[in-house]
Design an enzyme around this catalytic site. Structure first.
Site, PDB file in Angstrom:
ATOM      1  CG  ASN A 111      -1.648   1.248   1.377  1.00 45.81           C
ATOM      2  OD1 ASN A 111      -1.749   2.018   0.547  1.00 45.81           O
ATOM      3  ND2 ASN A 111      -2.284   1.264   2.566  1.00 45.81           N
ATOM      4  CE  LYS A 169       0.194   3.459   4.936  1.00 50.09           C
ATOM      5  NZ  LYS A 169       0.316   3.498   6.160  1.00 50.09           N
ATOM      6  CG  HIS A 197      -5.692   1.959   5.599  1.00 46.79           C
ATOM      7  ND1 HIS A 197      -5.239   2.766   6.150  1.00 46.79           N
ATOM      8  CD2 HIS A 197      -4.741   0.901   5.159  1.00 46.79           C
ATOM      9  CE1 HIS A 197      -4.117   2.376   6.473  1.00 46.79           C
ATOM     10  NE2 HIS A 197      -3.544   1.318   5.804  1.00 46.79           N
ATOM     11  CD  GLU A 205      -2.856   5.399   6.646  1.00 44.67           C
ATOM     12  OE1 GLU A 205      -2.980   5.360   5.651  1.00 44.67           O
ATOM     13  OE2 GLU A 205      -1.962   4.938   7.395  1.00 44.67           O
ATOM     14  CD  GLU A 232      -3.450  -2.705   7.379  1.00 45.02           C
ATOM     15  OE1 GLU A 232      -2.292  -2.874   6.900  1.00 45.02           O
ATOM     16  OE2 GLU A 232      -4.021  -1.786   7.274  1.00 45.02           O
ATOM     17  N   GLY A 264       2.464   1.794  10.734  1.00 41.06           N
ATOM     18  CA  GLY A 264       3.479   3.122  10.717  1.00 41.06           C
ATOM     19  C   GLY A 264       4.317   3.269  11.930  1.00 41.06           C
ATOM     20  CB  SER A 280       5.379  -2.246  11.966  1.00 47.06           C
ATOM     21  OG  SER A 280       5.009  -0.652  12.171  1.00 47.06           O
TER      22      SER A 280
HETATM   23  C1  PEP Z   1      -0.682   0.022   6.183  1.00 46.65           C
HETATM   24  O1  PEP Z   1      -0.621   1.344   5.470  1.00 46.65           O
HETATM   25  O2  PEP Z   1      -1.610  -0.807   5.754  1.00 46.65           O
HETATM   26  C2  PEP Z   1       0.453  -0.351   6.888  1.00 46.65           C
HETATM   27  C3  PEP Z   1       0.545  -1.861   7.520  1.00 46.65           C
HETATM   28  O3  PEP Z   1       1.664   0.490   6.890  1.00 46.65           O
HETATM   29  P1  PEP Z   1       2.832   0.019   7.629  1.00 46.65           P
HETATM   30  O4  PEP Z   1       3.400  -1.275   6.844  1.00 46.65           O
HETATM   31  O5  PEP Z   1       3.921   1.151   7.245  1.00 46.65           O
HETATM   32  O6  PEP Z   1       3.073  -0.080   9.166  1.00 46.65           O
END
Ligand code: PEP
Length: 266
Positions: free
Chosen positions: A10, A12, A104, A106, A176, A182, A222
């Protein structure tokens, strides 16, 4: 049942077209040494303006561009109309997407995406012949107050409401935990596996055993090249949704490589 793993990146709101092309070509270059059978399902979700840029350099090894699939990061549930700033499933399909990420954290947090909207989007995606990657996850506060499982099973039930078992079976869910996105704080893999098994059980309740066995459920939060092998060794984790580490071909390729070392089933 053996489920083919998915490694989805992803991106973003990152990477200009030339940068997107460069990262995509780096992943393509890695994938060319493996057959589609050997690779996990590899998916990349660029920003909308870079979809055609990456589509233009899609794999031409004879795999029909299928070694690396493209995903939209969002969509609207209507096909067209007066929805300024939105994009439809038909448009994403037309641009070359096979998958769409929805729900997601976000999008839920900054753009007020609700469970009801996510359900409408999932139905539109499936009706349009694409595959939804439905995200769910709890905040740190929810985890600490002990409501993780009820919160997530609620999100899943709402997202899958009114969707046939057949369509549920081909969908993808990404667990998630919001506090792991992040932050560099990966969820303990046994705990991630436990929550994902709980999600699978919820899918069984709403769509039956066959759908629960088939649906691929990813972990996200992460994920890095040095975490993926342990995550993939768990019974219910079928892959990863990767944010930060998907922005560089080198780290994303390492995640794919380490996934292949552990398990590529189908
Ligand atoms: C994500 O944005 O779906 C995500 C898991 O980000 P990261 O791997 O940076 O934690």
């Amino acid at each position: 049942m053996s489920r083919k793993p998915i490694i989805a990146g992803n991106w973003k709101m990152n990477l200009l077209q030339s940068q997107a092309k460069e990262v995509f070509e780096g992943v393509k270059d890695f994938c060319k040494d493996y057959t589609a059978q050997e690779l996990p399902t590899v998916v990349i979700a660029p920003v909308f303006t870079s979809i055609s840029a990456v589509e233009s350099v899609k794999c031409d090894c004879g795999c029909g561009g299928k070694k690396i699939s493209i995903a939209g990061q969002n969509c609207h549930w209507e096909n067209s109309g007066a929805y300024t700033g939105e994009i439809s499933v038909e448009m994403l399909k037309d641009a070359g997407c096979d998958y769409v990420i929805i729900g997601h954290s976000e999008r839920r947090q900054y753009f007020s995406e609700t469970d009801e909207m996510i359900n409408k989007k999932a139905k539109a995606i499936l009706a349009g012949g694409l595959i939804p990657i439905i995200c769910c996850g709890e905040t740190l506060e929810q985890r600490e107050s002990g409501v993780t499982d009820s919160w997530i099973s609620g999100q899943i039930k709402a997202a899958l409401e009114g969707i046939s078992s057949e369509d549920v079976a081909k969908s993808v869910i990404a667990y998630e935990p919001i506090w792991a996105i992040g932050t560099g704080k990966t969820c303990d893999s046994d705990e991630a596996n436990r929550v994902i098994a709980m999600i699978r059980n919820t899918v069984k309740e709403v769509a039956g055993a066959e759908a629960a066995d088939s649906i691929r459920i990813l972990y996200g939060g992460s994920v890095k090249p040095n975490t993926i092998a342990e995550q993939m060794s768990k019974s219910d984790i079928d892959g990863a949704l990767v944010g930060g580490a998907s922005l560089k071909a080198e780290s994303f390729n390492e995640i794919i490589a380490n996934t292949m070392k552990v398990a590529v089933n189908a």
